[in-house]
Enzyme design. Structure first.
Site, PDB file in Angstrom:
ATOM      1  N   ASP A 108       0.855  -1.199   0.000  1.00 34.20           N
ATOM      2  CA  ASP A 108       0.000   0.000   0.000  1.00 34.20           C
ATOM      3  C   ASP A 108       0.886   1.243   0.000  1.00 34.20           C
ATOM      4  O   ASP A 108       1.770   1.376   0.854  1.00 34.20           O
ATOM      5  CB  ASP A 108      -0.894  -0.005   1.240  1.00 34.20           C
ATOM      6  CG  ASP A 108      -1.734  -1.276   1.334  1.00 34.20           C
ATOM      7  OD1 ASP A 108      -2.217  -1.728   0.272  1.00 34.20           O
ATOM      8  OD2 ASP A 108      -1.878  -1.840   2.437  1.00 34.20           O
ATOM      9  N   THR A 180       3.039 -11.135  -9.500  1.00 33.67           N
ATOM     10  CA  THR A 180       1.993 -11.141  -8.474  1.00 33.67           C
ATOM     11  C   THR A 180       0.670 -10.752  -9.154  1.00 33.67           C
ATOM     12  O   THR A 180       0.666 -10.300 -10.309  1.00 33.67           O
ATOM     13  CB  THR A 180       2.293 -10.117  -7.358  1.00 33.67           C
ATOM     14  OG1 THR A 180       1.956  -8.805  -7.812  1.00 33.67           O
ATOM     15  CG2 THR A 180       3.751 -10.146  -6.941  1.00 33.67           C
ATOM     16  N   GLU A 183       0.749  -7.115  -9.988  1.00 32.11           N
ATOM     17  CA  GLU A 183       1.695  -6.868 -11.080  1.00 32.11           C
ATOM     18  C   GLU A 183       1.052  -7.132 -12.438  1.00 32.11           C
ATOM     19  O   GLU A 183       1.235  -6.378 -13.390  1.00 32.11           O
ATOM     20  CB  GLU A 183       2.908  -7.785 -10.865  1.00 32.11           C
ATOM     21  CG  GLU A 183       4.049  -7.566 -11.828  1.00 32.11           C
ATOM     22  CD  GLU A 183       5.297  -8.317 -11.368  1.00 32.11           C
ATOM     23  OE1 GLU A 183       5.289  -8.929 -10.278  1.00 32.11           O
ATOM     24  OE2 GLU A 183       6.291  -8.275 -12.108  1.00 32.11           O
TER      25      GLU A 183
END
Ligand code: SAH
Length: 200
Positions: A108, A180, A183
């Site tokens: 975050d 990920t 990503e």
């Protein structure tokens, strides 16, 4: 990642035999790499599949999203993969002097200045990681966010780290990479992925 609870959440969490609740144990004593904020878990699952000589722990503070990761992982039953559902801030005792590498993937960004302490590369978190690392400290970060990336580089250097590798367009390098979920999403939007490896 805050989200609604999947219907299967409690069942999956109650039947998960690789969820760490008190002490950490793996069949093999080998290096330990952790991902803080694993989200839906693709990265840590594939890292564990590809690198059986390394132990992995995926850490996620929200049980809703962690249960999605666990459900996927249950099909594999990997001896070198464990999960912890907790805020990393509460794990200084459990993980003290145990960790070799920390992965921070798409953390975050906390863009407001008054929230800077909450960024996972703030001085406060780097001090926590000092407790978790066994001897050498290695942090590997990927992000879509330029401001978080710049902040991380400065913060890591101030805390004594050396930036060993850095890229502003990871997918155009030959650095080994497991994607990920975030990503995939950001690179499909045309955003370049920033990457760094820092050690001290
Ligand atoms: N790494 C995943 C998810 C990125 S979103 C990916 O790249 O797809 C960031 C995740 O970090 C969220 O799921 C959030 O709940 C988790 N997180 C944020 N702060 C955390 C903390 N202090 N401890 C554990 N998990 C945290």
């Amino acid at each position: 990642m805050r989200m609604r609870n999947p219907k299967y959440k409690d069942e999956v969490i109650n039947n998960c035999n690789f969820l760490i609740t008190d002490e950490i144990s793996f069949p093999k004593d080998q290096p330990l790499h952790i991902e803080i904020g694993m989200g839906k878990g693709n990265f840590i699952l594939n890292m564990a599949l590809n690198n059986p000589h390394i132990n992995y722990i995926g850490i996620e503070k929200y049980s809703s999203v962690a249960s999605i990761a666990i459900k996927k992982m249950m099909d594999y039953n990997l001896p070198n993969l464990r999960i912890i559902i907790s805020d990393i801030a509460n794990l200084s005792e459990l993980l003290k002097n145990k960790v070799d590498v920390i992965y921070l993937n798409f953390s975050d960004p906390w863009p407001k200045k008054r929230h800077a302490k909450r960024r996972l590369t703030s001085k406060e978190f780097l001090e926590l990681y000092d407790i978790l690392f066994k001897d050498k400290c290695t942090i590997i970060q990927k992000t879509d966010n330029d401001d978080l990336f710049t902040f991380s580089v400065d913060s890591l250097k101030e805390h004594g780290y050396t930036i060993e590798e850095i890229s502003y367009d990871l997918h155009n390098t030959d650095i080994d990479n497991i994607m990920t979920e975030y990503e995939e999403k950001f690179s499909n939007m045309g955003i370049k992925i920033k990457y760094l490896k820092a050690t001290k």
